[in-house]
Design a protein around this motif. Structure first.
Motif: not given
Length: 925
Positions: A670-679
């Motif tokens: 979940c953390l990785e998804q949030l940090s790498t999600k496109p702007d």
């Protein structure tokens, strides 16, 4: 087990003396809790239980039996208090003699009756015509003891019809307080009775006077004839005539008295018939009385009458008695069938069952009614359980309820679960991630949960009576004292010992049905295909949540405790413990699975609001989610008496460990998804920064948006907090709740978290350091700068200042998010810049004097500025860069270098403050 009540104590009896069958009232303390609690009552050694009527704990009414002892105690025996004692006694008096036609409440010995015809020549009148009060005055019974009178008049009797009649005894017993004037009146009455007797004899003679005269005339004529003739011929002839006269006289007498004697014989026959009817009216009226008492439900009266009739007429040879006794047996057989039907009728209370069994025992019913009742109850309980399942399955498939299923079933079943279920459902896993659900969900109990509530309630309400019935059957308390005396109790105990295995199979069948029905509703995968068809049939659209399973576990536990309290052997209840263990394991698995799903949805709730420590609410929500999940499992994980640890099986330990690791990994993803999600995929309209944060360069969120670099930085801050606090706290909670393999969970989770942290860190360094590093070479050689041909240095060139400004911007961005990340980020940026600068210096073929001075000025300026962030790697790079330069041999050059460095630091003092102000705090990490 000690008795709950004190032994019975008799403190009074009224009256305290009397003859047999006298009705008495017994008073005292602890005389029983009810009619069924009274199991024994003796007066003067005679059993009076059959006539006993329990009124209250302090009062019993009964009739005194034919005791052998003249005086004795009153002993009451109860189930709850045992055999009691008495502070009073009862005196049994000898009964008075009663005439044939006198009314009496007891049986009278009437074997000797009198025929008026045979006694007509006796001097005394028939017994039935004798006056009950010969003196004709009021009888006043005295209080003289019978024994004293017997000792005073030995061999005598107060009965005036007795040959040993004693007038003195009669007067003392019946007229001890009578006045003298009354006694004189009694004498007059006796004289009148004597005169009437004489007059009666005289009248009898007067009535037959003509007959006497005729006989006298005939005899006189015969005498005269004999005297006149005097011959033998005449004598013979006269003798013949005399015989004829006598015959005629006899015939005449018979003719005269035939009608009188016929009426007298008929009257005697009628009187004898009436005497027989009166004497045996009990038997003649018994069939009708049995019918009436059966209709009224007075079975005790019927049984008592039947026992009495059986003892009196069971072996009679008189045909009329046989006929009526056969009618009695017919009625009793019908009563046996009626009682057996009532015994096997369901539902029925334990009290009624015991009562009917006792009745059938006293009626000597064939077979074993108690065992028949036990078998019927067993089948009825099984049928109830299966009917309960079928009704709920049908209701679920019919989908007849348009609203909460808690509202449409019978109130006695629904009312308890509502309160109970609502309390269980209130244990949410966390309000932050449950707020989106409808609050009414807690009242919408699934059909399976309601079914388990109903099923366990049914078993707990029926099985105790079933078990108590068996215990009563084993110890013989189902039967009355009559059965005990007849040996039926011993036969019952023997039958019970032989049927112990059969009853054990009954209990096991009930337990297996209960467990399999619950498994079919909640754990269908644990049943075989054949069992699933019999005990299943539920539509499993979705598996129950951990909260409902927790409630079901609590329900089954309460049922197990109730059954254990009955002292049912543990081996019969072990199957319930196995069910509870499987439910607990399944509840843990389902709860952890649902927790993983809830944690996966936490990404949608990230608000990106950063606090003073550079953290969002995500780590806290994650920790609270797990804590609430573990708290909801607390009752499941705790072992009740007799239960095994839920982690006793290796497979369960491994499954729970993998699920726990999976939960941690889900949050890391979940953390990785949030940090790498496109702007474009991030909604940042609600973002803000804590105003208390000391942001020296202003908010980086003034445009109400976050860049991908800022999200990565926030994720790094969260990772750092997770590693140092959250994961350790969660590990403590896992250990606190008894989870196995916590070290493995922590180790795997930490490794995965560190991998994510490193990837995010490298990503951020790549975002920030590469542009700075890439700008160095173009900046150095801007304007066709040449190290071999350059002017005397006048200060640090702009490219270095731009690089420093970019480094300061990185510092400001990191400092705004998390001060703790500044040393780590700045050290890596400085390493990258120093490495690039060293490479560039080493690539220069030669330096002029001024070029060497210029290069050394810029290298030293950069090194001194970021000195607090230097690492062994960056120091080595700066050293290599300086070693690539020619040495300054002139003191003037060294002085100029120092002056230019001071000038640089002075001119950029404000910009370089960030590298000094919090250096001590930053270097702690």
């Amino acid at each position: 087990m000690s008795r709950a009540r004190q032994p019975p104590l008799v403190t009074g009896i009224s009256p305290n003396e009397g003859i047999s069958w006298t009705k008495v009232t017994i008073r005292g303390e602890n005389l029983g809790t009810g009619p069924t609690d009274l199991i024994g009552l003796t007066i003067c050694g005679h059993n009076c239980l059959l006539t006993a009527e329990w009124m209250s704990a302090s009062k019993i009414v009964c009739r005194v039996g034919q005791a052998k002892n003249d005086k004795g105690d009153i002993i009451v025996t109860t189930k709850s208090g045992g055999k009691g004692t008495s502070t009073v006694s009862f005196k049994l008096l000898k009964p008075e003699k009663i005439g044939i036609l006198d009314q009496s409440a007891v049986w009278v010995d009437e074997m000797n009756y009198y025929d008026m015809r045979t006694d007509r020549n006796k001097g005394i009148p028939p017994l039935s015509l004798r006056p009950a009060n010969p003196l004709g005055i009021e009888i006043d019974k005295g209080r003289f003891p019978q024994k004293d009178l017997e000792s005073l008049f030995p061999g005598m009797s107060a009965d005036f019809t007795s040959e040993n009649f004693s007038a003195a005894w009669y007067l003392i017993e019946n007229h001890s307080t009578t006045s003298f004037d009354q006694l004189k009146t009694a004498v007059v009455n006796l004289k009148k009775q004597a005169n009437k007797k004489n007059e009666g004899s005289l009248a009898y003679v007067k009535g037959g006077l003509s007959t006497f005269f005729e006989a006298q005339d005939a005899l006189s004529a015969i005498h005269q004839k004999l005297e006149a003739d005097g011959t033998e011929k005449v004598e013979g002839s006269m003798t013949q005539k005399l015989e004829n006269v006598l015959n005629r006289a006899s015939n005449t007498a018979d003719t005269l008295f035939q009608e009188v004697l016929g009426r007298k014989d008929k009257a005697d026959s009628t009187r004898n018939a009436l005497n027989v009817l009166q004497r045996f009216k009990f038997l003649f009226n018994l069939p009708l009385n049995i019918e009436r008492n059966i209709q009224k439900g007075d079975y005790d009266v019927v049984i008592n009458d039947y026992e009495k009739a059986k003892s009196l007429f069971g072996k009679t040879e008189v045909q009329v008695f046989k006929k009526y006794y056969a009618e009695v047996e017919t009625r009793i057989e019908a009563l046996r069938e009626l009682l057996l039907d009532k015994l096997l009728e369901t539902p029925s209370t334990l009290h009624d069952q015991k009562r009917y069994i006792r009745y059938l025992s006293d009626l000597h019913a064939p077979g074993d009614p108690a065992w028949q009742c036990i078998g019927a109850q067993h089948q009825w309980i099984l049928q109830l359980m299966h009917n309960c399942k079928e009704s709920y399955v049908k209701e679920q498939k019919g989908n007849s309820l348009l609203h909460s299923p808690m509202l449409d079933l019978e109130s006695d079943v629904r009312a308890p679960p509502i309160g109970h279920l609502s309390q269980t459902a209130s244990l949410k896993r966390g309000s932050s991630f449950q707020s989106g659900r409808d609050d009414a969900w807690r009242y919408k109990a699934p059909q399976q949960v309601i079914f388990v509530e109903k099923l366990t309630k049914l078993v707990v309400s029926q099985l105790p009576n079933f078990w108590k019935l068996w215990i009563s059957y084993v110890n013989g308390s189902l039967f009355s004292e009559t059965a005990e005396k007849s040996g039926q109790m011993e036969r019952s105990k023997k039958n019970a010992r032989q049927r112990q295995n059969d009853f054990k199979k009954m209990i096991q069948e009930v337990m297996h049905s209960l467990v399999k029905l619950i498994r079919g509703a909640l754990l269908p995968f644990s049943l075989r295909e054949g069992e699933l068809r019999q005990y299943g049939g539920w539509e499993m659209k979705s598996e129950l949540s951990g909260q409902w399973l927790t409630h079901v576990i609590q329900t089954v536990r309460l049922s197990s405790e109730s059954l254990t309290a009955l002292e049912i052997p543990n081996d019969m209840l072990q199957i319930i413990q196995d069910l509870i263990l499987d439910l607990r394991v399944r509840c843990i698995i389902v709860t952890l699975q649902h927790t993983a799903e809830d944690i996966k949805r936490l990404a949608e709730k990230e608000d990106w609001v950063v606090d003073n420590e550079g953290l969002t609410s995500l780590p806290s929500q994650f920790e609270q989610c797990i804590i609430h999940s573990l708290q909801s499992l607390k009752t499941v994980l705790d072992c009740k008496p007799g239960e095994a640890s839920v982690f006793q099986q290796q497979k369960t330990q491994e499954d729970v460990c993998q699920l726990s690791i999976g939960i941690m990994q889900v949050f890391i993803d979940c953390l990785e998804q949030l940090s790498t999600k496109p702007d474009g995929d991030i909604d940042t309209s609600h973002l803000s920064v804590d105003v208390s944060s000391p942001d020296l360069f202003g908010s980086v969120h003034e445009d109400s948006s976050l860049t991908s670099e800022q999200r990565v930085l926030i994720a790094l801050s969260n990772c750092r907090y997770l590693e140092r606090h959250t994961f350790l706290n969660i590990a403590e909670h896992f250990e606190k709740h008894g989870f196995q393999g916590v070290d493995k969970i922590t180790q795997v989770s930490m490794e995965s978290l560190k991998e994510l942290d490193q990837r995010l860190f490298e990503m951020y360094i790549e975002f920030k350091a590469d542009p700075i590093v890439g700008s160095l070479e173009p900046g150095i050689y801007a304007g066709y700068f040449d190290w071999k041909d350059c002017l005397v240095p006048t200060g640090v060139r702009n490219y270095l200042k731009e690089a420093l400004v970019n480094i300061i911007a990185v510092h400001a961005e990191v400092f705004t998010i998390s001060k703790d990340l500044v040393p780590r980020v700045m050290s890596r940026v400085v390493e990258a810049v120093s490495e690039e600068l060293s490479r560039l210096m080493q690539c220069v073929s030669s330096f002029s004097k001024n070029g060497a001075l210029q290069a050394k000025l810029e290298i030293c300026a950069l090194r001194d500025t970021v000195a607090i962030y230097l690492t062994p790697e960056s120091k080595s790079s700066f050293k290599q860069a300086l070693e690539a330069l020619p040495q300054l041999s002139s003191g003037t050059d060294r002085k100029l270098l120092e002056e230019l460095l001071n000038k640089f630091k002075s001119s950029m003092h404000l910009q370089l403050t960030c590298f000094q102000a919090s250096s001590s705090a930053l270097m702690k990490t």
